[in-house]
Design a protein around this motif. Structure first.
Motif, PDB file in Angstrom:
ATOM      1  N   GLN A 172       1.061  -1.465   0.304  1.00 37.96           N
ATOM      2  CA  GLN A 172       0.209  -0.335   0.045  1.00 37.96           C
ATOM      3  C   GLN A 172       0.977   1.138   0.256  1.00 37.96           C
ATOM      4  O   GLN A 172       0.567   2.178  -0.340  1.00 37.96           O
ATOM      5  N   ARG A 173       1.797   0.875   0.781  1.00 39.48           N
ATOM      6  CA  ARG A 173       2.868   2.276   0.935  1.00 39.48           C
ATOM      7  C   ARG A 173       3.673   2.707  -0.487  1.00 39.48           C
ATOM      8  O   ARG A 173       3.728   3.700  -0.883  1.00 39.48           O
ATOM      9  N   LEU A 174       3.921   1.452  -0.839  1.00 35.44           N
ATOM     10  CA  LEU A 174       4.985   1.879  -2.111  1.00 35.44           C
ATOM     11  C   LEU A 174       4.016   2.522  -3.188  1.00 35.44           C
ATOM     12  O   LEU A 174       4.385   2.841  -3.811  1.00 35.44           O
ATOM     13  N   SER A 175       3.000   1.768  -3.126  1.00 37.17           N
ATOM     14  CA  SER A 175       2.510   1.540  -4.767  1.00 37.17           C
ATOM     15  C   SER A 175       1.442   3.052  -4.727  1.00 37.17           C
ATOM     16  O   SER A 175       1.600   3.864  -5.318  1.00 37.17           O
ATOM     17  N   GLY A 176       1.524   3.496  -3.138  1.00 39.50           N
ATOM     18  CA  GLY A 176       0.665   5.316  -2.796  1.00 39.50           C
ATOM     19  C   GLY A 176       2.540   6.199  -3.211  1.00 39.50           C
ATOM     20  O   GLY A 176       1.506   7.244  -4.026  1.00 39.50           O
ATOM     21  N   TRP A 177       2.730   5.628  -2.765  1.00 37.02           N
ATOM     22  CA  TRP A 177       4.357   6.454  -3.445  1.00 37.02           C
ATOM     23  C   TRP A 177       4.448   6.566  -4.820  1.00 37.02           C
ATOM     24  O   TRP A 177       5.351   7.603  -5.557  1.00 37.02           O
ATOM     25  N   LEU A 178       4.185   5.445  -5.416  1.00 36.90           N
ATOM     26  CA  LEU A 178       4.805   5.787  -6.921  1.00 36.90           C
ATOM     27  C   LEU A 178       3.709   5.684  -7.457  1.00 36.90           C
ATOM     28  O   LEU A 178       4.107   6.930  -7.999  1.00 36.90           O
ATOM     29  N   ALA A 179       2.189   5.576  -7.097  1.00 34.94           N
ATOM     30  CA  ALA A 179       1.073   6.789  -7.634  1.00 34.94           C
ATOM     31  C   ALA A 179       1.001   8.285  -7.607  1.00 34.94           C
ATOM     32  O   ALA A 179       0.988   9.239  -8.525  1.00 34.94           O
ATOM     33  N   SER A 180       1.685   8.284  -6.358  1.00 35.75           N
ATOM     34  CA  SER A 180       1.694   9.931  -6.102  1.00 35.75           C
ATOM     35  C   SER A 180       2.477  10.772  -7.332  1.00 35.75           C
ATOM     36  O   SER A 180       2.394  11.932  -7.665  1.00 35.75           O
ATOM     37  N   TRP A 181       3.970   9.478  -6.799  1.00 37.75           N
ATOM     38  CA  TRP A 181       5.270  10.630  -7.833  1.00 37.75           C
ATOM     39  C   TRP A 181       4.067  10.514  -9.764  1.00 37.75           C
ATOM     40  O   TRP A 181       3.820  11.506 -10.435  1.00 37.75           O
ATOM     41  N   GLU A 182       3.443   9.761  -9.895  1.00 39.07           N
ATOM     42  CA  GLU A 182       2.964  10.143 -10.801  1.00 39.07           C
ATOM     43  C   GLU A 182       2.091  10.714 -11.880  1.00 39.07           C
ATOM     44  O   GLU A 182       2.208  11.115 -12.706  1.00 39.07           O
ATOM     45  N   GLN A 183       1.245  10.993 -10.372  1.00 38.66           N
ATOM     46  CA  GLN A 183       0.267  11.559 -10.761  1.00 38.66           C
ATOM     47  C   GLN A 183       0.546  12.699 -10.222  1.00 38.66           C
ATOM     48  O   GLN A 183      -0.324  14.587 -10.321  1.00 38.66           O
ATOM     49  N   GLY A 184       1.667  12.955 -10.191  1.00 33.53           N
ATOM     50  CA  GLY A 184       2.172  14.823  -9.511  1.00 33.53           C
ATOM     51  C   GLY A 184       2.960  15.303 -10.389  1.00 33.53           C
ATOM     52  O   GLY A 184       3.125  14.945 -11.610  1.00 33.53           O
ATOM     53  N   PRO A 185       3.487  16.632 -10.510  1.00 40.25           N
ATOM     54  CA  PRO A 185       3.854  17.431 -10.727  1.00 40.25           C
ATOM     55  C   PRO A 185       6.187  17.116 -11.373  1.00 40.25           C
ATOM     56  O   PRO A 185       5.730  17.947 -12.581  1.00 40.25           O
ATOM     57  N   TRP A 186       6.664  16.433 -10.534  1.00 41.01           N
ATOM     58  CA  TRP A 186       7.658  15.889 -11.066  1.00 41.01           C
ATOM     59  C   TRP A 186       7.992  15.423 -12.090  1.00 41.01           C
ATOM     60  O   TRP A 186       8.115  15.146 -12.961  1.00 41.01           O
ATOM     61  N   PHE A 187       6.549  14.503 -12.106  1.00 44.12           N
ATOM     62  CA  PHE A 187       6.227  13.558 -13.453  1.00 44.12           C
ATOM     63  C   PHE A 187       6.177  13.996 -14.869  1.00 44.12           C
ATOM     64  O   PHE A 187       6.602  13.630 -15.575  1.00 44.12           O
ATOM     65  N   ALA A 188       5.239  14.506 -14.502  1.00 47.80           N
ATOM     66  CA  ALA A 188       4.355  15.765 -15.526  1.00 47.80           C
ATOM     67  C   ALA A 188       6.118  16.182 -16.139  1.00 47.80           C
ATOM     68  O   ALA A 188       5.384  16.777 -17.702  1.00 47.80           O
ATOM     69  N   GLY A 189       6.530  16.344 -15.259  1.00 45.99           N
ATOM     70  CA  GLY A 189       6.960  18.014 -15.682  1.00 45.99           C
ATOM     71  C   GLY A 189       8.612  17.596 -16.581  1.00 45.99           C
ATOM     72  O   GLY A 189       9.315  18.634 -16.791  1.00 45.99           O
ATOM     73  N   ILE A 190       9.006  16.435 -16.552  1.00 45.90           N
ATOM     74  CA  ILE A 190       9.637  15.796 -17.605  1.00 45.90           C
ATOM     75  C   ILE A 190       9.739  15.075 -18.393  1.00 45.90           C
ATOM     76  O   ILE A 190      10.619  14.556 -19.073  1.00 45.90           O
ATOM     77  N   MET A 191       7.919  14.576 -18.709  1.00 47.94           N
ATOM     78  CA  MET A 191       7.496  13.652 -19.897  1.00 47.94           C
ATOM     79  C   MET A 191       7.397  13.995 -20.670  1.00 47.94           C
ATOM     80  O   MET A 191       5.935  13.479 -21.744  1.00 47.94           O
TER      81      MET A 191
END
Length: 237
Positions: free
Chosen positions: A180-199
């Motif tokens: 749960q925590r690993l999945s949430g950590w990953l999902a938060s990044w994929e859905q957030g501005p850091w990921f959007a900012g590099i893709m």
């Protein structure tokens, strides 16, 4: 005459290139981005770094062709989100965790994702061996919000692209593991501005052309607005 920007040879979906772009985005260290077609690598990149893999950063006469070194190159110049100053770890500890990812987790990930490339590879066995390390990350995240404390840091951003790659080999299986925590950590990044900012997608670079500036001022401003001083992975909470 203005000084030429450093050049970054990159490939959008490569996790090593992703981690380099994340640090450049965080630091605000601008470069000329040259998107590479891996089956047709530019001679200029190969001349700078004969190993022929991305990312490669060329800053005048300096060539930095290891992704973690590019991260450190950028963050040691400017680290506004304190990626090199985590709450519950020091830089040496973060580097040891990243080394475990690169030297132990990544080889098993490759054999899981691309078993046809490795003679005698057993995808299921490699998946399960890699999962043992992910359980250690799950345990870390049970104690604290991010891998090294209460805010994101170098270790999170160096490891997240590889966990993403592992998770998407078989999304259903990954979700069934109860991380749960690993999945949430990953999902938060994929859905957030850091990921959007590099893709963002960019056309492949061709000799004689000038690639786009990365990160651009709009991306940096948008990140500051969304993340602010909290330096969280996802949207501000």
């Amino acid at each position: 005459m203005s000084q030429a920007l450093p050049i970054l040879y990159s490939f959008r979906r490569c996790p090593y290139a992703m981690r380099a772009r994340l640090a450049l985005l965080a630091s605000g260290m601008r470069c000329e981005l040259r998107e590479v077609v891996l089956r047709d690598k530019p001679p200029a990149m190969l001349a700078a770094s004969p190993k022929g893999t991305v990312p490669v950063l060329v800053d005048g006469g300096e060539v930095v062709d290891q992704s973690l070194d590019i991260m450190l190159w950028a963050l040691r110049r400017h680290d506004p989100y304190s990626w090199l100053a985590p709450q519950a770890e020091d830089v040496a500890g973060m580097l040891a965790l990243i080394d475990a990812c690169d030297q132990h987790f990544k080889p098993q990930l490759d054999r899981y994702k691309y078993p046809q490339r490795f003679e005698g590879a057993d995808a299921s066995a490699s998946r399960d061996t890699a999962a043992q390390w992910l359980r250690q990350l799950e345990a870390r995240l049970a104690r604290q919000q991010y891998l090294c404390g209460s805010h994101i840091a170098l270790a999170d951003m160096a490891i997240l692209p590889f966990v993403r790659q592992y998770a998407h080999v078989d999304d259903g299986w990954f979700q069934e593991q109860g991380w749960q925590r690993l999945s949430g950590w990953l999902a938060s990044w994929e859905q957030g501005p850091w990921f959007a900012g590099i893709m963002a997608r960019h056309a492949p670079w061709r000799a004689g052309e000038t690639g786009p500036v990365f990160p651009d001022e709009a991306a940096i401003a948008r990140l500051r607005h969304l993340v602010g001083e909290t330096a969280t992975i996802g949207a501000q909470t």
